[in-house]
Each structure stands twice: as structure tokens, then as C-alpha cells.
Design an enzyme around this catalytic site. Structure first.
Site, short mmCIF file in Angstrom:
data_model
loop_
_atom_site.label_atom_id
_atom_site.label_comp_id
_atom_site.label_asym_id
_atom_site.label_seq_id
_atom_site.Cartn_x
_atom_site.Cartn_y
_atom_site.Cartn_z
CG HIS A 168 -0.39 -0.11 2.58
ND1 HIS A 168 0.07 1.04 3.28
CD2 HIS A 168 -0.08 -1.03 3.21
CE1 HIS A 168 0.50 0.81 4.46
NE2 HIS A 168 0.41 -0.51 4.62
CG ASP A 170 -2.47 3.98 3.00
OD1 ASP A 170 -2.38 3.08 2.25
OD2 ASP A 170 -3.15 4.12 3.90
CD GLU A 237 -3.00 -1.85 5.55
OE1 GLU A 237 -3.18 -2.56 6.32
OE2 GLU A 237 -2.41 -0.57 6.05
CG ASP A 266 -0.57 -7.56 2.06
OD1 ASP A 266 0.26 -6.54 1.82
OD2 ASP A 266 -1.64 -7.04 2.57
CG HIS A 540 1.07 2.36 12.61
ND1 HIS A 540 -0.26 1.90 12.69
CD2 HIS A 540 1.35 2.04 11.45
CE1 HIS A 540 -0.80 1.54 11.72
NE2 HIS A 540 0.32 1.51 10.89
#
Length: 571
Positions: A168, A170, A237, A266, A540
Site C-alpha cells: 500500500h 499510504d 490500507e 502481503d 505507526h
């Protein structure tokens, strides 16, 4: 009297010796029977199955799998080993990190909210970085920003199902007030000679660059695939995937149909790690479910000088305490891929490093003993959220003025559902807890799936958001998993001084875009081929990073996987 007593004693003595002889004969017969017909291990607790030397029965490891096309493999390996190449791919990752492609919870529709336009820059960057790829593959768009790259094989997809790799574009936002806490600015893509720093370095731009790099290397080597190779890059995502993840899945499902994909790769949440003094390649074969529970309370307001005994904020607080005081129980069951991981650890990790208390409980848990399953979860408490449904009160709101009795209050609770549970079971649990409190305070209660629009002022209602059942568990006894395992063994190395890298099933506690792809294949595997340390390389949070020496070798893994999957195509 004496004569009769003596006769009885003689009779009693004879009976005793007859019984004793019969007992000896019986024991001898039983011993002979046991010797000739040993008790089947399935009828007893399999304590020995989880001990050293049990590798032949549990967690069998496949041999290394090297591609048959040695010329192509050598080309890729030589490129990946070159210093010049290292600098090139590091620069590519650094450059894409510099594009702040953040996705926000409150984004409007694509085409209406200008914040989506950053993904045009990501697409332009990828095209500019990989001209050879885009001269070779077919590019399709799903809802404008979902990118699908198809490298068509010589064998029709109906004969050789395509391999699909996901990533992904993003990243989670960086709060402006937190930028000062970063060792290097989050969107500089700084490389200090050992580490590449920045938002997306691990999650998930490193993965994206690695899989497209592997395709680029294979194309430049002259390789022509028999099996079609598909790369798909989502744009949202981190905020559920509805804008790109689902449209990409719909596009591919229309192309290939149910069970039309050979395997899906993934990102993983674990990768290569060391547990119980043993190196494991942790391949997530399932994901926990997901549910956000909303709780809304309403009541009559008024002046704070004349308050009720319990206003909606107080009652909501009582609900939160009830939720946290009644956590979901944990249990280690064979349905959970983590059970397979514990089996692998039991037979491959050093005896002294694997808790002795776990072995007998594993054996009993395997046979369905619920007490042992619960005890295992307690023994492995530091891993508890792999075995139980987690719940976290994440948002709360109530009141608008200090001298006014609040008329509304609300909270949102985030839950990650254990493999063995369901959305219906979680909803029933919450309805039981909250319904009791509503009754206690004489309030109307509306559970899940109600309209929640009653005119009653004093009420509590529940609703669910983004409900997702736990993912189906992907099989590990298939050709595709053996190909993946053999590739891992061939390309990746154990950590430290370990002699072996053990490939094991694992569980993804979070969710990826694979949640939209269940119909395309049962073979969905989530794995990042690096050693993820320090809280998943601090994805994150502040100072997200990836080690350069591991990142530069990721394309070798993905290229080898494509080659090995191609080798098993039968014409």
C-alpha cells in the site's frame, strides 16, 4: 466347634490361592497382550510428541528451494550483492518516503477531497523510477489511485493461476506536534549509513519498492514468466481499504474469478524473529477479526445546581468500568495458527528455552481439553492477545458546558476478535453488560442492529462499525506454502548463531487489505522478509525505520519466490 473352624480355614486358604493364581495368570496375559499390541498413542496424552526429536511428526520443514533458471537467479543475486545496487535501491526508498502520502480517517470521496491528490505524485514517482517495468507490464487503475500491474505469463491464468503481491502507498499521519520527537524529520527519508529513517520505511513503502524492484530485476534478466505476475498497490490500507483495497479486489475477481489466484503475498507483522532462543520465519496465515463498538447515551439535561444522582457521563463511566472488568477469556486452541507456532517451538527450540509447563498442556489442548487451553493462555500471558479478543476504549465524548447537565455521552471501543470467536458473540457479550446497566438506571436499551432512533430521551444504544469476522486460516499443506517455505529457507538466514531458520505459521493481530481478497484464493500469506524489531521497526510511531542491509536483499526473496512459483507450472 474346633473341627468346623479348621475346615472353614482350609477352605478359605484354598480359595485364596486359587484367586491369587488367577490374578497372576490375568496379569501375565495382559502383559503379553500389551507387548504384542502396544497402546495406540492417539488414546493417550501425547507428551512425547512435543519433545526433542519429534520433528518427524510436527512442524516438518521443507528443504531449500532454489530456482531452476540458474542464469536468471545468478543475475539477480549479483545485482543484489553489488554496492552500486544498494545505493540505487536505498535512494528509491528514500525518495518515495519523501512523498507524504498520508491517509486520514475523515477523507472524503476520491475526486472530491484534494488530499487524495498526493497519490498522483506516488504514481508518477514509481513510473519514473521503474521505466523498464512500465514498458513491459499492463497498468490498470482501480478507483483512480489503486494501481494494478500485470506481467502476463505465457500460460493462460486458467491453467497457471497468477501470483499476486500486495502493498500500500499510504502511511499513517505524523502529527505536527510530534515532528520534534523524530531523530530525523519523518519525510526526509534520511539514510545514516546503516538505517533508512522515515514514515513508511517499514509500513509499507519498503515492501512496495521491494516487490516492484524484484519485477524490474527479473525483466532486465530476460526472464519470461509462464505464470502471470500481478502487483497491486492500495491507497488507503491504513483507513480500512474501502477506496482502493476493495476496488482492486473487485477488479481482480472480475479478471480471475473465485479461487483464481495461486497465492497472495502481503506485508506481515512479525517477519523473522527470535523466540525461545530459536530463529523463526513467522508467516501469518490468518488475521484476527475487527469491530468498533459505539455506545451512545442520552438523557434530559438541566442546570448543574440540581443534578441527578447519575448523569450520562457517570453512567457511561460505569459502562467503561464494566467493559474493562469483564475481558474476554483467552484460550490456546488448535484452530489458532499460534498453536502451530507453539508446536514448532516445542520441537525445534532448545529444550532449556521452551517452558516445560507448556509441553503437557499443549498435548492436552490438542485433544480439546478446555481447561488446558485456558491454562496455556495464562502461562503465555505475555502473548495473550494472540489468544483472546482484545478491547480498548479509544474515544469518549460528553458534555458541552461545566454548569450544564450533559444530555449526551458516547464512546468507541476497538476490538480485535480472536480466531475462535465471531462478531455475533462479541455483540451478545456487550448487550449483556450494557443492557444490565441500562435496566439498573431505568433507561431504554437498544442493542446492535436496532434503529437507535427512539424518541425516548433516557436511552442507551449500541452500534457496530467496520465489522469484520476473523480471516479464514490459510492452509500450510499446499504446494504454494511449500514453495514459499522453500524460498524462505533458500534466501533468508537465521539470526545470531542459530543453525536453522524454522518456518512456522503465525497469526496477524491486525488487518491488511487481504481482507477483501478471501474469494480469490485460500492461499493468503502475510510475511515481511526482514527482522522486525523494536515494535515492528516503530511503524505507526516516531522514528520508523528499516535496516538497510536487510532491505536491500528483500527483492532477492520476492524474485526467487516468483521464479520458484513459475518452476512448478505444469503444461
Amino acid at each position: 466347634m474346633t473341627e468346623h473352624t479348621s475346615a472353614r480355614q482350609d477352605k478359605s486358604s484354598r480359595s485364596y490361592w486359587l484367586m491369587y493364581g488367577a490374578l497372576l495368570i490375568g496379569l501375565a496375559t495382559a502383559f503379553i497382550t500389551l507387548f504384542n499390541n502396544p497402546i495406540q498413542s492417539s488414546s493417550l496424552p501425547k507428551l512425547d510428541v512435543y519433545g526433542p526429536g519429534a520433528e518427524s511428526e510436527l512442524c516438518q520443514q521443507v528443504p531449500k528451494l532454489s530456482p531452476k533458471n540458474k542464469k536468471v537467479e545468478q543475475f539477480v543475486r549479483e545485482r543484489v550483492d553489488s554496492t552500486e545496487y544498494h545505493q540505487e535501491i536505498i535512494n528509491k526508498l528514500s525518495g518515495i518516503i519523501q512523498i507524504p502520502s498520508e491517509s486520514y480517517d475523515d477523507l472524503g470521496p476520491i475526486g472530491e477531497d484534494d488530499r487524495w491528490n498526493i497519490f498522483f505524485q506516488v504514481e508518477d514517482y514509481i513510473k519514473a523510477s521503474y521505466p523498464t517495468v512500465f514498458q513491459t507490464v499492463k497498468l490498470d487503475h482501480a478507483n483512480k489511485h489503486g494501481l494494478i500491474l500485470t506481467w502476463e505469463g505465457s500460460v493462460p491464468p486458467s491453467t497457471a493461476k497468477p501470483i499476486l503481491m500486495l502493498a500500500h502507498q499510504d502511511v499513517v499521519p505524523v502529527l505536527s506536534e510530534n515532528v520534534k520527537d523524530w531523530a530525523h524529520p519523518p519525510y526526509d527519508g534520511h539514510y545514516d549509513g546503516e538505517i533508512i529513517w522515515g514514515r513508511g520505511a517499514t509500513d509499507d513503502k519498503g515492501y512496495l519498492i521491494s516487490i516492484i524492484e524484484s519485477m524490474d530485476l527479473l525483466i532486465k534478466s530476460g526472464f519470461k514468466p509462464k505464470r502471470t505476475v500481478v502487483l497491486a498497490f492500495g491507497c488507503d490500507e491504513e483507513i480500512s481499504g474501502e477506496n482502493c483495497g476493495r476496488p482492486i479486489s473487485d477488479f481482480l475477481h472480475k479478471q480471475y474469478g473465485d479461487d483464481g489466484i495461486y497465492l497472495i503475498m502481503d506485508e506481515g507483522s512479525t517477519g523473522i524473529q527470535r523466540e525461545f532462543d530459536q530463529s523463526f520465519a513467522m508467516v501469518s496465515v490468518a488475521e484476527k477479526g475487527y469491530l468498533d463498538v459505539g455506545i451512545n447515551l442520552s438523557s434530559t439535561g438541566g442546570h448543574a445546581s440540581n443534578p441527578p444522582d447519575h448523569n450520562v457521563i457517570g453512567i457511561l463511566s460505569e459502562i467503561v468500568v464494566a467493559i474493562e472488568s469483564n475481558p474476554f477469556p483467552g484460550a490456546v486452541t488448535p484452530k489458532n495458527p499460534m498453536f502451530r507456532f507453539l508446536e514448532c517451538a516445542a520441537v525445534h527450540a532448545p529444550v532449556s528455552s521452551f517452558p516445560m509447563a507448556v509441553r503437557p498442556k499443549l498435548s492436552m489442548a490438542a485433544q480439546g481439553d478446555s481447561v488446558s487451553q485456558e491454562q496455556l493462555a495464562q502461562t503465555l500471558d505475555d502473548m495473550r492477545y494472540y489468544f483472546k479478543t482484545s478491547q480498548s476504549v479509544g474515544k469518549i465524548h460528553g458534555g458541552v458546558k461545566i454548569n450544564a447537565i450533559p444530555e449526551t455521552a458516547s464512546t468507541l471501543v476497538n476490538l480485535r476478535l480472536a480466531v475462535e470467536t465471531s462478531i455475533a458473540q462479541v455483540e451478545a457479550h456487550y448487550e449483556s453488560l450494557v443492557g444490565f446497566i441500562a435496566q439498573k438506571h431505568g433507561m431504554l436499551f437498544e442493542g446492535f442492529h436496532s434503529s437507535c432512533n427512539s424518541s425516548e430521551k433516557r436511552k442507551i444504544c449500541l452500534f457496530g462499525i467496520d465489522a469484520l469476522e476473523p480471516a479464514p486460516v490459510s492452509p500450510v499443506d499446499t504446494e504454494s506454502f511449500r514453495v514459499l517455505s522453500g524460498t524462505i529457507k533458500n534466501v533468508l538466514k537465521p539470526l545470531g548463531t542459530d543453525n536453522e531458520l524454522v518456518v512456522t505459521p503465525y497469526l496477524m493481530p491486525a488487518n491488511t487489505d487481504t481482507k477483501f481478497f478471501w474469494a480469490l484464493t485460500k492461499n493468503i500469506y502475510r510475511f515481511t522478509p526482514v527482522n522486525l524489531v523494536h515494535n515492528l521497526n516503530r511503524a505507526h510511531t516516531t522514528d520508523e525505520f528499516i535496516r538497510a542491509d536487510e532491505f536491500v536483499r528483500e527483492p532477492l526473496f520476492f524474485a526467487s519466490l516468483i521464479l520458484n512459483a513459475d518452476d512448478v507450472v505444469t503444461l
